[in-house]
Scaffold this motif. Sequence first.
Motif, PDB file in Angstrom:
ATOM      1  N   UNK A 201      -9.050   9.442   9.262  1.00 59.68           N
ATOM      2  CA  UNK A 201     -10.224   8.895   8.571  1.00 59.68           C
ATOM      3  C   UNK A 201     -10.017   8.929   7.056  1.00 59.68           C
ATOM      4  N   UNK A 202      -9.420   9.989   6.542  1.00 58.44           N
ATOM      5  CA  UNK A 202      -9.144  10.075   5.111  1.00 58.44           C
ATOM      6  C   UNK A 202      -8.120   9.016   4.702  1.00 58.44           C
ATOM      7  N   UNK A 203      -7.057   8.842   5.496  1.00 59.76           N
ATOM      8  CA  UNK A 203      -6.070   7.784   5.230  1.00 59.76           C
ATOM      9  C   UNK A 203      -6.744   6.420   5.194  1.00 59.76           C
ATOM     10  N   UNK A 204      -7.585   6.168   6.186  1.00 57.16           N
ATOM     11  CA  UNK A 204      -8.303   4.893   6.288  1.00 57.16           C
ATOM     12  C   UNK A 204      -9.186   4.662   5.062  1.00 57.16           C
ATOM     13  N   UNK A 205      -9.903   5.697   4.633  1.00 59.89           N
ATOM     14  CA  UNK A 205     -10.790   5.583   3.465  1.00 59.89           C
ATOM     15  C   UNK A 205      -9.997   5.331   2.189  1.00 59.89           C
TER      16      UNK A 205
END
Length: 195
Positions: A41-45
């Motif tokens: 999720x952090x990578x995606x954000x």
Amino acid sequence: MNYIYLILLWAVFYASHSFLASGKLKRKLESKLGKAYKWYRLFYSLFSLLFFVILVLYSIRIPAERILAEGDLLIYFGYMAASFGTIIIVQSSKMWSIGKFIGTRPEEPQTEKKLIRAGWYSRMRHPLYAGLLLIFLGYFFVAGTYSAMVHLACLIAYLPIGIYFEEKNLFAEFGDAYKKYREEVPAIFPKMRFW
């Protein structure tokens, strides 16, 4: 040609957003990555933020060509729309954890997740999209340029697609509860209530 590139950038941004947020991809990655999936999720954000910054920087370098005549009333309505859109986003974001949304806090186990139906979510299923729509509309009224019109048009074109994929994930997550919610609450434009 600048506007075609801008449309293409938006198309790639929205396509990558939908692809990276798809439940099918997330399930595959979760099974392959194991414990490392918590960082997805952090990578995606961060990926989305970086792409958005590139898009904005490209947009800024396009020479401003006005499509709307400048006027105080139009600017007033633009600021009002953008302010109201910001209020909707800020208030609706209080219903969930921003840390979980961007990926800096771990996700809850599936059994603990609850469908949010309070606040703005009691009036519309997608208040973040509604807020973005108002912000982009306000920007178009204030700037009045072809670039601002392209931003708004691309968002309007993407909304049905984004809602479709987001609701597909929500159906998979919440089942009949989301089906009932969908029948009772409109997607973006709230029902007018008169006394």
